[in-house]
Every structure is written in structure tokens, then in C-alpha cells.
Design a protein around this motif. Structure first.
Motif, PDB file in Angstrom:
ATOM      1  N   SER A  68      -1.165   8.917  -5.690  1.00  0.00           N
ATOM      2  CA  SER A  68       0.263   8.709  -5.539  1.00  0.00           C
ATOM      3  C   SER A  68       0.825   9.474  -4.344  1.00  0.00           C
ATOM      4  CB  SER A  68       0.976   9.159  -6.815  1.00  0.00           C
ATOM      5  OG  SER A  68       2.321   9.476  -6.577  1.00  0.00           O
ATOM      6  N   GLN A  69       1.570   8.775  -3.498  1.00  0.00           N
ATOM      7  CA  GLN A  69       2.226   9.436  -2.372  1.00  0.00           C
ATOM      8  C   GLN A  69       3.184  10.513  -2.871  1.00  0.00           C
ATOM      9  OE1 GLN A  69       4.626   6.823   0.043  1.00  0.00           O
ATOM     10  NE2 GLN A  69       4.892   8.325   1.667  1.00  0.00           N
ATOM     11  N   ARG A  70       3.888  10.217  -3.956  1.00  0.00           N
ATOM     12  CA  ARG A  70       4.851  11.179  -4.498  1.00  0.00           C
ATOM     13  C   ARG A  70       4.170  12.493  -4.861  1.00  0.00           C
ATOM     14  NH1 ARG A  70       5.986  12.968  -9.416  1.00  0.00           N
ATOM     15  NH2 ARG A  70       4.559  11.497 -10.390  1.00  0.00           N
ATOM     16  N   VAL A  71       3.069  12.419  -5.599  1.00  0.00           N
ATOM     17  CA  VAL A  71       2.408  13.638  -6.056  1.00  0.00           C
ATOM     18  C   VAL A  71       1.828  14.422  -4.879  1.00  0.00           C
ATOM     19  CG1 VAL A  71       0.402  14.512  -7.316  1.00  0.00           C
ATOM     20  CG2 VAL A  71       1.911  12.848  -8.388  1.00  0.00           C
ATOM     21  N   VAL A  72       1.176  13.734  -3.949  1.00  0.00           N
ATOM     22  CA  VAL A  72       0.558  14.427  -2.819  1.00  0.00           C
ATOM     23  C   VAL A  72       1.632  15.128  -1.981  1.00  0.00           C
ATOM     24  CG1 VAL A  72      -0.846  14.189  -0.738  1.00  0.00           C
ATOM     25  CG2 VAL A  72      -1.394  12.840  -2.764  1.00  0.00           C
ATOM     26  N   GLU A  73       2.734  14.449  -1.731  1.00  0.00           N
ATOM     27  CA  GLU A  73       3.780  15.063  -0.912  1.00  0.00           C
ATOM     28  C   GLU A  73       4.507  16.177  -1.673  1.00  0.00           C
ATOM     29  OE1 GLU A  73       6.152  11.913   0.800  1.00  0.00           O
ATOM     30  OE2 GLU A  73       4.647  11.593   2.376  1.00  0.00           O
ATOM     31  N   GLU A  74       4.618  16.052  -2.991  1.00  0.00           N
ATOM     32  CA  GLU A  74       5.183  17.158  -3.780  1.00  0.00           C
ATOM     33  C   GLU A  74       4.313  18.400  -3.666  1.00  0.00           C
ATOM     34  OE1 GLU A  74       7.492  14.808  -7.448  1.00  0.00           O
ATOM     35  OE2 GLU A  74       5.653  15.943  -7.822  1.00  0.00           O
ATOM     36  N   GLU A  75       3.004  18.220  -3.751  1.00  0.00           N
ATOM     37  CA  GLU A  75       2.095  19.366  -3.636  1.00  0.00           C
ATOM     38  C   GLU A  75       2.143  19.962  -2.239  1.00  0.00           C
ATOM     39  OE1 GLU A  75       0.550  20.856  -6.201  1.00  0.00           O
ATOM     40  OE2 GLU A  75       1.715  19.397  -7.343  1.00  0.00           O
ATOM     41  N   ASN A  89      -3.427   5.639   4.831  1.00  0.00           N
ATOM     42  CA  ASN A  89      -2.107   6.150   4.495  1.00  0.00           C
ATOM     43  C   ASN A  89      -1.216   5.055   3.921  1.00  0.00           C
ATOM     44  OD1 ASN A  89      -2.342   8.940   5.500  1.00  0.00           O
ATOM     45  ND2 ASN A  89      -2.590   7.977   7.510  1.00  0.00           N
ATOM     46  N   PRO A  90      -0.178   5.422   3.172  1.00  0.00           N
ATOM     47  CA  PRO A  90       0.750   4.422   2.638  1.00  0.00           C
ATOM     48  C   PRO A  90       1.341   3.565   3.753  1.00  0.00           C
ATOM     49  CG  PRO A  90       1.160   6.555   1.631  1.00  0.00           C
ATOM     50  CD  PRO A  90       0.182   6.795   2.735  1.00  0.00           C
ATOM     51  N   GLY A  91       1.360   2.261   3.516  1.00  0.00           N
ATOM     52  CA  GLY A  91       1.928   1.348   4.491  1.00  0.00           C
ATOM     53  C   GLY A  91       1.037   1.039   5.676  1.00  0.00           C
ATOM     54  N   SER A  92      -0.181   1.602   5.700  1.00  0.00           N
ATOM     55  CA  SER A  92      -1.062   1.366   6.838  1.00  0.00           C
ATOM     56  C   SER A  92      -1.750   0.010   6.717  1.00  0.00           C
ATOM     57  CB  SER A  92      -2.124   2.461   6.946  1.00  0.00           C
ATOM     58  OG  SER A  92      -3.018   2.384   5.843  1.00  0.00           O
ATOM     59  N   GLU A  93      -2.057  -0.579   7.840  1.00  0.00           N
ATOM     60  CA  GLU A  93      -2.786  -1.846   7.870  1.00  0.00           C
ATOM     61  C   GLU A  93      -4.284  -1.535   7.841  1.00  0.00           C
ATOM     62  OE1 GLU A  93      -3.124  -5.882  10.643  1.00  0.00           O
ATOM     63  OE2 GLU A  93      -1.662  -4.308  11.124  1.00  0.00           O
ATOM     64  N   HIS A  94      -4.975  -1.964   6.795  1.00  0.00           N
ATOM     65  CA  HIS A  94      -6.395  -1.657   6.714  1.00  0.00           C
ATOM     66  C   HIS A  94      -7.145  -2.749   5.956  1.00  0.00           C
ATOM     67  CE1 HIS A  94      -4.993   0.143   2.881  1.00  0.00           C
ATOM     68  NE2 HIS A  94      -6.213  -0.112   2.429  1.00  0.00           N
ATOM     69  N   THR A 148       0.849  -1.197   0.000  1.00  0.00           N
ATOM     70  CA  THR A 148       0.000   0.000   0.000  1.00  0.00           C
ATOM     71  C   THR A 148       0.882   1.243   0.000  1.00  0.00           C
ATOM     72  OG1 THR A 148      -0.174  -0.146   2.416  1.00  0.00           O
ATOM     73  CG2 THR A 148      -1.922  -1.159   1.125  1.00  0.00           C
ATOM     74  N   THR A 149       1.296   1.645  -1.196  1.00  0.00           N
ATOM     75  CA  THR A 149       2.264   2.735  -1.337  1.00  0.00           C
ATOM     76  C   THR A 149       1.615   4.022  -1.810  1.00  0.00           C
ATOM     77  OG1 THR A 149       2.741   1.950  -3.567  1.00  0.00           O
ATOM     78  CG2 THR A 149       4.162   1.139  -1.802  1.00  0.00           C
ATOM     79  N   ALA A 150       0.315   4.172  -1.576  1.00  0.00           N
ATOM     80  CA  ALA A 150      -0.396   5.383  -1.997  1.00  0.00           C
ATOM     81  C   ALA A 150      -1.429   5.738  -0.936  1.00  0.00           C
ATOM     82  CB  ALA A 150      -1.071   5.156  -3.350  1.00  0.00           C
ATOM     83  N   PHE A 151      -1.960   6.959  -1.033  1.00  0.00           N
ATOM     84  CA  PHE A 151      -3.089   7.348  -0.192  1.00  0.00           C
ATOM     85  C   PHE A 151      -4.365   6.809  -0.840  1.00  0.00           C
ATOM     86  CE2 PHE A 151       0.202  10.540   0.505  1.00  0.00           C
ATOM     87  CZ  PHE A 151       0.308  10.489   1.890  1.00  0.00           C
ATOM     88  N   HIS A 152      -5.251   6.287  -0.031  1.00  0.00           N
ATOM     89  CA  HIS A 152      -6.449   5.626  -0.558  1.00  0.00           C
ATOM     90  C   HIS A 152      -7.671   6.123   0.225  1.00  0.00           C
ATOM     91  CE1 HIS A 152      -7.988   1.685  -2.490  1.00  0.00           C
ATOM     92  NE2 HIS A 152      -8.991   2.505  -2.291  1.00  0.00           N
TER      93      HIS A 152
END
Length: 324
Positions: A131-138, A109-114, A76-80
Motif C-alpha cells: 500500500s502506498q499509504r502505509v509505505v509513505e506513513e512509515e 511505483n504507483p501510477g507507473s507504466e510497466h 496501479t496505486t501501490a508499490f509493486h
């Protein structure tokens, strides 16, 4: 009689079947690996509509019966974000249970257990993966400084608040637009929608940088941690040990491990590896550096491990970044 509301992304039907194994394979292909456990014996066909890209996946998921969807945590490498188009189910994130229904969405969140479970009959959920990358870039653009810790959203999104209603209206607009093949073909339009949704989510949903966004500052970093991070960022290409980093921070290895876990949720050596991978990616994006050269210039001397770690972090091989 009121008109029947069309299902989201109806032009992008990927699965309509009573075979839940087939449905699970299609679901995993567009989101991420997950275990599907059937809890209800009877129901209608399992339906999946979805569009999938490197920075945004949006889909309508209707299993047709009660199932448990349990993502593999490491994948889980993205926000969902999940919200109910119709019906109701429960989402768990850590120890918290979130009722996903008309006015409540769950945020993971990325890496969260759900997991998603207890689907009521004919429940259909819209799942948005960012994408975690895009959200954190913004987020870095909004703050004007690099992030000092991973972004973590609170798990419950109130869709009945003014901000929540605005977020939902934007998502529904994007879903409608994504049904147009011309939008999917135009990378500039897709990127605009992805980044607009990322910024809207950052401003609507509480997270660990909300106060910094309000005040224009960033969370203070303890001096020990700041020294350790500065040392990593300055000497990442050199052969560093956890003892070297602890010494630079003026603390013990044990305490260093604790503060990195508290602030970044990773070990000092994982943080170092991520800095090295990020540097290698920047070199490869220029298209002038060979993969081996980028790895060595970033302090990553084991090429086999480098390729595997790179793909895990960025979702593609180093050679693909260089060609792109």
C-alpha cells in the motif's frame, strides 16, 4: 536427490488452469486490472497462489507460458516488487528493461507504466504489492516531517547485496508466516509484517528520500512552491482556482504547473483535490462525521465526484471508511 522446494503460499491456491482468460481474471482480482497477451502457444497450467489484503498482496504467479502482463496505468496505486522464485522474465518500467532473475528484482511505483513479458518456460514470480499509504506513513515517521513529494523508488533491486539479501530473507519469512491461517486472521500480526516490510524496503532500496533518511533532513522546496503549498494547506476548504494558488506563490499559472509537475508529478488542482480528500478521510475515520458533512468541510461540494475520487484514491467508498 535434493528435495523439491515447495512453491510460495502453496496453501492459498487461487488458480491452476489451462484457461488463460480465467487465470487473468483471478490475477486481476488480487492485484489490479491488467491486459494479458499470450505470446507462447504451448505450456503447462497457469498457477496462482496469493493472499490479498488492503495493505499487502503477496502472490506466486506462474503463467505456464510466455505472456505479456500489462497493468492499466491508472489502476496501479501501490508499490509493486517482483522477483523470480524460479526462471527468468523481463520487466519494463517506463523505458527501462529490468531482467527479473535470481539476483535482480523489479520495483514499480504507483501510477507507473510497466509490464512483465518474455517469461522463460516454467518461470514463477513472487509479486509483492505494498500500500502506498502505509509505505509513505512509515517514511514520514522515519523523517519526522510530512512528505513534500510522492515517494519514488529506483526500479532495480539488487538481491545479491547484503541489504538485498536481508530484504529477500524477510519476504520469504513473511510468505511462510502468511501460509498460516492464524496469521491471516490476526490483524495486529498482519499489520506488523506489512509495516516491517515497508520500513525495510525504505531503508534497503534507493529512492528520492534516501539522502533525507541518511541526514535526517528533507529535500529543500523552492520558495514559490512552498508558498503555493502553504496556501493550499491553509485554504483548501475554500473555493480556490489555479490562479489563486499561482498568485499566492508569486508566479504565473504556467510556471506553477511546471514546478508542481517537477516536484509532485501532479497539477496544482490535483494536489489540492488530494489534500481535500485526505482531510475528508481523517474526519470520516473519527466515525462522528457524516459523509456529506465531511465532503463539504473539506471543500468538496460535488458529492458524486467526491465518492468516485475518494474510492480511486483510497480503494474504498467514504461510507466504508466511516463504518470501519
Amino acid at each position: 536427490m535434493a528435495p523439491i522446494e515447495p512453491l510460495p503460499l502453496s496453501r492459498h491456491l487461487l488458480s491452476r488452469t489451462t484457461d488463460l482468460e480465467e487465470f487473468g481474471e483471478r490475477l486481476n482480482a488480487v492485484y489490479y486490472p491488467a491486459r494479458l497477451r499470450v505470446r507462447g502457444r504451448h505450456g503447462g497450467p497457469a498457477v496462482l497462489h496469493a493472499v490479498h489484503g488492503p495493505d499487502l498482496t503477496a502472490g506466486y504467479v506462474q503463467p505456464g507460458r510466455d505472456v505479456q502482463v500489462i497493468p492499466v496505468r491508472e489502476s496501479t496505486t501501490a508499490f509493486h516488487i517482483n522477483f523470480a522464485h524460479r526462471g527468468r522474465l523481463l520487466a519494463t518500467t517506463g523505458d527501462l528493461v529490468v531482467p527479473v532473475e535470481g539476483t535482480v528484482a523489479s520495483v514499480h511505483n504507483p501510477g507507473s507504466e510497466h509490464a512483465l513479458h518474455h517469461w522463460e518456460p516454467m518461470t514463477g514470480v513472487v509479486g509483492v504489492k505494498l500500500s502506498q499509504r502505509v509505505v509513505e506513513e512509515e517514511l514520514e515517521k522515519l523523517l519526522g516531517v510530512p512528505l513534500e513529494a510522492p515517494l519514488r523508488f529506483e526500479p532495480v533491486l539488487d538481491l545479491d547485496s547484503a541489504a538485498g539479501r536481508g530484504w529477500l530473507a524477510l519476504v520469504r519469512l513473511i510468505l511462510t508466516e502468511l501460509d498460516d491461517p492464524a496469521v491471516l486472521r490476526d490483524e495486529r500480526i498482519r499489520d506488523h509484517y506489512v509495516r516491517t516490510l515497508a520500513v525495510t524496503t525504505l531503508t534497503v532500496q534507493p529512492q528520492n528520500y534516501s539522502e533525507a533518511l541518511r541526514t535526517g533532513g528533507s529535500p529543500a522546496m523552492p520558495r514559490t512552491l512552498r508558498r503555493a503549498v502553504d496556501h493550499i494547506e491553509q485554504y483548501f476548504a475554500s473555493p480556490l482556482t489555479v490562479g489563486d494558488i499561482a498568485a499566492a506563490g508569486g508566479t504565473s499559472v504556467r510556471r506553477l504547473q511546471e514546478v508542481f509537475r517537477e516536484r509532485f508529478e501532479v497539477t496544482p488542482m490535483t494536489y489540492l483535490r488530494n489534500v481535500r480528500l485526505d482531510h475528508a478521510r481523517e474526519l470520516l475515520r473519527g466515525g462522528q462525521t457524516e459523509v456529506t458533512e465531511a465532503a463539504r468541510a473539506s471543500g468538496l461540494t460535488h458529492l458524486g465526484r467526491f465518492a468516485a475520487a475518494y474510492q480511486e484514491r483510497f480503494g474504498e467508498l467514504p461510507s466504508q471508511t466511516r463504518r470501519g
